[in-house]
Design an enzyme around this catalytic site. Sequence first.
Site, PDB file in Angstrom:
ATOM      1  N   ARG A 115       0.805  -1.228   0.000  1.00  0.00           N
ATOM      2  CA  ARG A 115       0.000   0.000   0.000  1.00  0.00           C
ATOM      3  C   ARG A 115       0.836   1.276   0.000  1.00  0.00           C
ATOM      4  O   ARG A 115       0.351   2.351   0.345  1.00  0.00           O
ATOM      5  CB  ARG A 115      -0.992   0.010   1.167  1.00  0.00           C
ATOM      6  CG  ARG A 115      -2.020  -1.111   1.106  1.00  0.00           C
ATOM      7  CD  ARG A 115      -3.144  -0.887   2.112  1.00  0.00           C
ATOM      8  NE  ARG A 115      -4.177  -1.904   1.962  1.00  0.00           N
ATOM      9  CZ  ARG A 115      -4.217  -3.043   2.642  1.00  0.00           C
ATOM     10  NH1 ARG A 115      -3.269  -3.306   3.545  1.00  0.00           N
ATOM     11  NH2 ARG A 115      -5.198  -3.914   2.449  1.00  0.00           N
ATOM     12  N   LYS A 161       3.354  11.371 -11.025  1.00  0.00           N
ATOM     13  CA  LYS A 161       2.578  10.474 -11.876  1.00  0.00           C
ATOM     14  C   LYS A 161       3.313   9.155 -12.058  1.00  0.00           C
ATOM     15  O   LYS A 161       4.512   9.133 -12.354  1.00  0.00           O
ATOM     16  CB  LYS A 161       2.332  11.104 -13.254  1.00  0.00           C
ATOM     17  CG  LYS A 161       1.174  12.073 -13.313  1.00  0.00           C
ATOM     18  CD  LYS A 161       0.889  12.455 -14.764  1.00  0.00           C
ATOM     19  CE  LYS A 161      -0.308  13.349 -14.886  1.00  0.00           C
ATOM     20  NZ  LYS A 161      -0.600  13.698 -16.303  1.00  0.00           N
ATOM     21  N   GLU A 183      10.070  17.920 -24.995  1.00  0.00           N
ATOM     22  CA  GLU A 183       9.480  18.291 -23.711  1.00  0.00           C
ATOM     23  C   GLU A 183      10.016  19.640 -23.224  1.00  0.00           C
ATOM     24  O   GLU A 183       9.302  20.397 -22.570  1.00  0.00           O
ATOM     25  CB  GLU A 183       9.745  17.211 -22.666  1.00  0.00           C
ATOM     26  CG  GLU A 183       9.036  15.885 -22.926  1.00  0.00           C
ATOM     27  CD  GLU A 183       7.555  15.903 -22.561  1.00  0.00           C
ATOM     28  OE1 GLU A 183       7.046  16.974 -22.143  1.00  0.00           O
ATOM     29  OE2 GLU A 183       6.912  14.854 -22.695  1.00  0.00           O
ATOM     30  N   LYS A 193       7.621  23.004 -14.021  1.00  0.00           N
ATOM     31  CA  LYS A 193       6.841  21.810 -13.708  1.00  0.00           C
ATOM     32  C   LYS A 193       6.440  21.808 -12.233  1.00  0.00           C
ATOM     33  O   LYS A 193       5.293  21.484 -11.885  1.00  0.00           O
ATOM     34  CB  LYS A 193       7.651  20.556 -14.034  1.00  0.00           C
ATOM     35  CG  LYS A 193       6.964  19.219 -13.713  1.00  0.00           C
ATOM     36  CD  LYS A 193       5.871  18.876 -14.687  1.00  0.00           C
ATOM     37  CE  LYS A 193       5.179  17.555 -14.367  1.00  0.00           C
ATOM     38  NZ  LYS A 193       5.891  16.384 -14.897  1.00  0.00           N
ATOM     39  N   GLU A 238      -4.206  16.974 -11.118  1.00  0.00           N
ATOM     40  CA  GLU A 238      -4.640  17.245 -12.497  1.00  0.00           C
ATOM     41  C   GLU A 238      -6.140  17.496 -12.589  1.00  0.00           C
ATOM     42  O   GLU A 238      -6.837  16.978 -13.455  1.00  0.00           O
ATOM     43  CB  GLU A 238      -4.226  16.096 -13.429  1.00  0.00           C
ATOM     44  CG  GLU A 238      -4.141  16.505 -14.886  1.00  0.00           C
ATOM     45  CD  GLU A 238      -3.513  15.430 -15.757  1.00  0.00           C
ATOM     46  OE1 GLU A 238      -2.693  15.802 -16.603  1.00  0.00           O
ATOM     47  OE2 GLU A 238      -3.842  14.240 -15.602  1.00  0.00           O
ATOM     48  N   ARG A 248      -3.075  21.668 -14.276  1.00  0.00           N
ATOM     49  CA  ARG A 248      -1.971  20.765 -14.620  1.00  0.00           C
ATOM     50  C   ARG A 248      -2.138  20.150 -16.007  1.00  0.00           C
ATOM     51  O   ARG A 248      -1.168  19.681 -16.604  1.00  0.00           O
ATOM     52  CB  ARG A 248      -1.845  19.664 -13.553  1.00  0.00           C
ATOM     53  CG  ARG A 248      -0.671  18.728 -13.793  1.00  0.00           C
ATOM     54  CD  ARG A 248      -0.415  17.791 -12.623  1.00  0.00           C
ATOM     55  NE  ARG A 248       0.634  16.838 -12.937  1.00  0.00           N
ATOM     56  CZ  ARG A 248       1.229  16.052 -12.058  1.00  0.00           C
ATOM     57  NH1 ARG A 248       0.880  16.106 -10.785  1.00  0.00           N
ATOM     58  NH2 ARG A 248       2.174  15.217 -12.430  1.00  0.00           N
ATOM     59  N   ASN A 290      -0.037  18.451 -20.724  1.00  0.00           N
ATOM     60  CA  ASN A 290      -0.330  17.425 -21.718  1.00  0.00           C
ATOM     61  C   ASN A 290      -0.281  17.978 -23.139  1.00  0.00           C
ATOM     62  O   ASN A 290      -0.670  17.283 -24.082  1.00  0.00           O
ATOM     63  CB  ASN A 290      -1.707  16.811 -21.456  1.00  0.00           C
ATOM     64  CG  ASN A 290      -1.753  16.102 -20.120  1.00  0.00           C
ATOM     65  OD1 ASN A 290      -0.861  15.350 -19.771  1.00  0.00           O
ATOM     66  ND2 ASN A 290      -2.810  16.362 -19.359  1.00  0.00           N
ATOM     67  N   HIS A 296       0.505  15.756 -26.135  1.00  0.00           N
ATOM     68  CA  HIS A 296       0.438  14.354 -25.728  1.00  0.00           C
ATOM     69  C   HIS A 296      -0.821  13.643 -26.222  1.00  0.00           C
ATOM     70  O   HIS A 296      -0.764  12.465 -26.554  1.00  0.00           O
ATOM     71  CB  HIS A 296       0.531  14.253 -24.203  1.00  0.00           C
ATOM     72  CG  HIS A 296       1.898  14.555 -23.668  1.00  0.00           C
ATOM     73  ND1 HIS A 296       2.492  15.784 -23.813  1.00  0.00           N
ATOM     74  CD2 HIS A 296       2.792  13.788 -22.994  1.00  0.00           C
ATOM     75  CE1 HIS A 296       3.694  15.764 -23.249  1.00  0.00           C
ATOM     76  NE2 HIS A 296       3.903  14.569 -22.749  1.00  0.00           N
ATOM     77  N   HIS A 312       0.103  10.403 -28.287  1.00  0.00           N
ATOM     78  CA  HIS A 312       0.078   9.048 -27.740  1.00  0.00           C
ATOM     79  C   HIS A 312      -0.296   8.003 -28.785  1.00  0.00           C
ATOM     80  O   HIS A 312       0.286   6.917 -28.831  1.00  0.00           O
ATOM     81  CB  HIS A 312      -0.878   8.975 -26.548  1.00  0.00           C
ATOM     82  CG  HIS A 312      -0.281   9.481 -25.277  1.00  0.00           C
ATOM     83  ND1 HIS A 312      -1.033   9.753 -24.147  1.00  0.00           N
ATOM     84  CD2 HIS A 312       0.998   9.773 -24.944  1.00  0.00           C
ATOM     85  CE1 HIS A 312      -0.234  10.187 -23.187  1.00  0.00           C
ATOM     86  NE2 HIS A 312       0.997  10.212 -23.646  1.00  0.00           N
ATOM     87  N   HIS A 331       8.811   8.565 -27.231  1.00  0.00           N
ATOM     88  CA  HIS A 331       7.821   9.474 -26.648  1.00  0.00           C
ATOM     89  C   HIS A 331       8.092  10.913 -27.082  1.00  0.00           C
ATOM     90  O   HIS A 331       7.166  11.652 -27.443  1.00  0.00           O
ATOM     91  CB  HIS A 331       7.858   9.369 -25.123  1.00  0.00           C
ATOM     92  CG  HIS A 331       6.885  10.274 -24.435  1.00  0.00           C
ATOM     93  ND1 HIS A 331       5.523  10.073 -24.461  1.00  0.00           N
ATOM     94  CD2 HIS A 331       7.078  11.416 -23.715  1.00  0.00           C
ATOM     95  CE1 HIS A 331       4.915  11.017 -23.773  1.00  0.00           C
ATOM     96  NE2 HIS A 331       5.833  11.843 -23.314  1.00  0.00           N
TER      97      HIS A 331
END
Length: 352
Positions: free
Chosen positions: A114, A136, A178, A220, A230, A234, A238, A241, A245, A255
Amino acid sequence: MEKIDNKVCNIIIDNSYKNFEENLKKQGNYDLVLIISDSNVYNSQGHEFIKHINARIVYEYIVSPGEDSKSLDTYEKIIEYCVRINLSRKSVIIALGGGVVGDLAGYVASTYMRGIDVIQVPTSLLAQVDSSIGGKTGINIGNFKNIVGTFYQPKFTYINVDSLKTLSEDEFLSGMSEVIKYSIIYDYEFIDYLIENSESIINRESDKLYYIVKKCASIKAKVVEADEKEGGFRKILNFGHTFGHGVEKLCHISHGEAVSIGMNMAFKMALREGFIKEEYCNKFLEVCEKYSLPMNFENADEEEVLNIMKSDKKNSFSKINLVLPVGLGEVEVINTISEEKILDIIKESKNA
């Protein structure tokens, strides 16, 4: 060594690994350290990194390089290994590698017992300026990228900027997508810096690398602090992206290359919708050309690209959320663009 920290992020920027142990000790005593890395990074940097860890017991788990390692199968094998070596809640996982390793190791740490501590040590440009910051984590299921994952903050992110000098030229330039992204979403003046200093950055001069990594990491961190989970703001991260993707998975490209193509599609859409002027598009194309970034794709079906976009986890109410430029250094999340218009842009960007 410099620190960037706020209520959410704890980032250390350095030019070596020599201060890593000092920062590790500040987290307390760990009974066991597990380093997760990929074979390329481990062979080039593993020994140098490990000699700066003074832990009682250090284990390593090495995965294959590439996106295929972000799978349920790899995740299960790592969890089984954690059980076998008696990893406990007093242990720590260190992610030594690029975005794939960081996402995978972060997800393992967030779910094992956990949740146990994780530390990000990014070695790729893409990971240093983006994926290692903000918590993330994720793994892929089929064509769906990061469809399973968590928000789980590392105890700290330790960035050794000089590690970028071990990258291949293709991997380094791919990561520049990026970097460019931050100039579009947050700091327009940064795009001029990237154009004017392109030769020095491509030659990986230490001061220029340090500047761009610190600049992007700082942006960032601010965005994540404002919207950790998000919920709204935030989502600007993206940019490129959602379009990218589908191209990434279907075309089997990196990527960074996919994000570059995705940003170009976003600019085309924004221009067509009248959100921006052509001069801004040309500025974007100029900076991408400086770093030899691709603008278009091939060998993928346009409808399949659209279908992957429709399954994006950031969508809501059956609408595709697109992050589009709306001004110099400014973007917005827009969900009113029809699928027909999106498909037209995808078709326009294939084999252009």
